[in-house]
Design a protein around this motif. Structure first.
Motif, short mmCIF file in Angstrom:
data_model
loop_
_atom_site.label_atom_id
_atom_site.label_comp_id
_atom_site.label_asym_id
_atom_site.label_seq_id
_atom_site.Cartn_x
_atom_site.Cartn_y
_atom_site.Cartn_z
N ALA A 1 0.82 -1.20 0.00
CA ALA A 1 0.00 0.00 0.00
C ALA A 1 0.86 1.26 0.00
O ALA A 1 0.54 2.24 -0.68
N ALA A 2 1.95 1.23 0.77
CA ALA A 2 2.83 2.40 0.82
C ALA A 2 3.46 2.69 -0.54
O ALA A 2 3.55 3.85 -0.97
N ALA B 1 -8.33 4.10 -8.41
CA ALA B 1 -9.01 5.15 -9.15
C ALA B 1 -10.13 5.77 -8.30
O ALA B 1 -10.45 6.96 -8.45
N GLN B 2 -10.72 4.96 -7.40
CA GLN B 2 -11.73 5.52 -6.50
C GLN B 2 -11.08 6.48 -5.51
O GLN B 2 -11.54 7.61 -5.33
N SER B 3 -10.01 6.02 -4.86
CA SER B 3 -9.27 6.87 -3.94
C SER B 3 -8.05 6.12 -3.45
O SER B 3 -7.98 4.88 -3.53
N TRP B 4 -7.09 6.86 -2.93
CA TRP B 4 -5.90 6.23 -2.36
C TRP B 4 -6.30 5.32 -1.21
O TRP B 4 -5.76 4.23 -1.05
N GLY C 1 -7.50 1.91 -2.27
CA GLY C 1 -6.39 1.05 -2.70
C GLY C 1 -5.60 0.52 -1.52
O GLY C 1 -5.20 -0.66 -1.51
N VAL C 2 -5.38 1.36 -0.52
CA VAL C 2 -4.65 0.93 0.68
C VAL C 2 -5.40 -0.18 1.39
O VAL C 2 -4.83 -1.22 1.76
N ALA D 1 -5.98 -5.24 -12.37
CA ALA D 1 -7.25 -4.62 -12.76
C ALA D 1 -8.06 -4.23 -11.52
O ALA D 1 -8.62 -3.13 -11.46
N ALA D 2 -8.13 -5.13 -10.54
CA ALA D 2 -8.91 -4.83 -9.33
C ALA D 2 -8.28 -3.67 -8.56
O ALA D 2 -8.98 -2.74 -8.14
N LEU D 3 -6.97 -3.73 -8.35
CA LEU D 3 -6.30 -2.66 -7.62
C LEU D 3 -6.38 -1.34 -8.36
O LEU D 3 -6.55 -0.28 -7.75
N GLY D 4 -6.27 -1.38 -9.69
CA GLY D 4 -6.35 -0.15 -10.48
C GLY D 4 -7.70 0.53 -10.31
O GLY D 4 -7.78 1.76 -10.15
N GLY D 5 -8.77 -0.26 -10.33
CA GLY D 5 -10.09 0.33 -10.13
C GLY D 5 -10.26 0.92 -8.74
O GLY D 5 -10.88 1.97 -8.58
N LEU D 6 -9.69 0.26 -7.75
CA LEU D 6 -9.81 0.74 -6.37
C LEU D 6 -8.97 2.00 -6.15
O LEU D 6 -9.42 2.94 -5.48
#
Length: 264
Positions: A55-56, A140-143, A146-147, A133-138
């Protein structure tokens, strides 16, 4: 004098978890079944460190102006680097063994070979594409999304290893990591660990409200449920678990958690 080994210290269990599940420079002080029991119970802690590192790195790429896709690639690369790709290698080898359709002894021999067959290549390709793909979409929602996803996936992946180490799950081979940890964790302790991981991930998801808490908790449960189905299939096909099967379970559980978090 008793031949029963002394109970391991908490530091021994942590060293076992980080020394076997990551490439961090941790020196193993004991290698026996009591220590393996503690180490596998501590596996989610190793996952927490891996997830925070992922995440970092992904967050840093975003802050430096990188795209959500680049952040996703970075977050997917960190766990692979911190495990020397062992879990991904286990996923590929297990796919080759299962895909071969051969009897258990022949399938296990295929899994021990150093090369990767077509089933393994295809599985790795789609698994990594789905992660990114999953992480990219998340991202894109916000940092923050993704974290949460990176940490939840990593912790869920290692919790699947705790469950797979429970009593009643045999090793498919008499040697290797699978034999060292198979059947070491009491079933009740493994289930308690899974419940605690689910609750903590749900607490993290609560930062996005009640639905976020439910979403994160369900992601863990679906990840662990999928890994349990894979574990049962591997037990039927191979007769038990191996180090490669552990890798496949971890990758499958983590990926499932990511996919669930990316939906809805």
């Amino acid at each position: 004098m008793s031949d029963t080994p002394e109970p391991p210290a908490p530091s021994d269990a942590l060293r076992f978890a980080f020394g076997t599940l990551t490439v961090l420079p941790v020196r193993l002080t004991r290698w026996d079944r009591p220590t393996a029991r503690g180490g596998m119970l501590c596996a989610p802690l190793a996952g927490l460190v891996v997830g925070l590192a992922a995440a970092a790195f992904g967050g840093a790429l975003l802050l430096l102006g990188g795209s959500p896709l680049l952040a996703a690639v970075g977050s997917a690369a960190v766990p692979a680097a911190l495990t020397r790709g062992l879990h991904l290698d286990g996923l590929a080898d297990t796919a080759d063994g299962l895909g071969s359709g051969k009897p258990a002894e022949d399938a296990l021999r295929i899994m021990k070979q150093s090369d990767i067959g077509p089933f393994g290549v295809i599985t790795l390709l789609f698994a990594l594409l789905a992660q990114v793909a999953a992480l990219g979409g998340l991202y894109a929602q916000s940092w923050a999304h993704g974290v949460l996803a990176a940490v939840t996936a990593a912790v869920t992946a290692r919790c699947a290893l705790t469950l797979a180490s429970r009593t009643g799950v045999p090793a498919a081979r008499p040697e290797g990591l699978g034999a060292a940890v198979a059947g070491t964790v009491p079933a009740g302790a493994a289930l308690l660990c899974a419940a605690l991981v689910t609750a903590l991930c749900a607490a993290g998801g609560a930062a996005f409200g009640p639905y976020g808490a439910l979403h994160a908790g369900l992601a863990v449960l679906f990840g662990l449920g999928l890994s349990e189905l894979l574990l049962r299939h591997c037990r039927r096909r191979f007769g038990g678990v191996t180090g490669d099967v552990f890798g496949a379970l971890a990758e499958s559980a983590g990926l499932t958690a990511l996919v669930v978090l990316s939906l809805g």
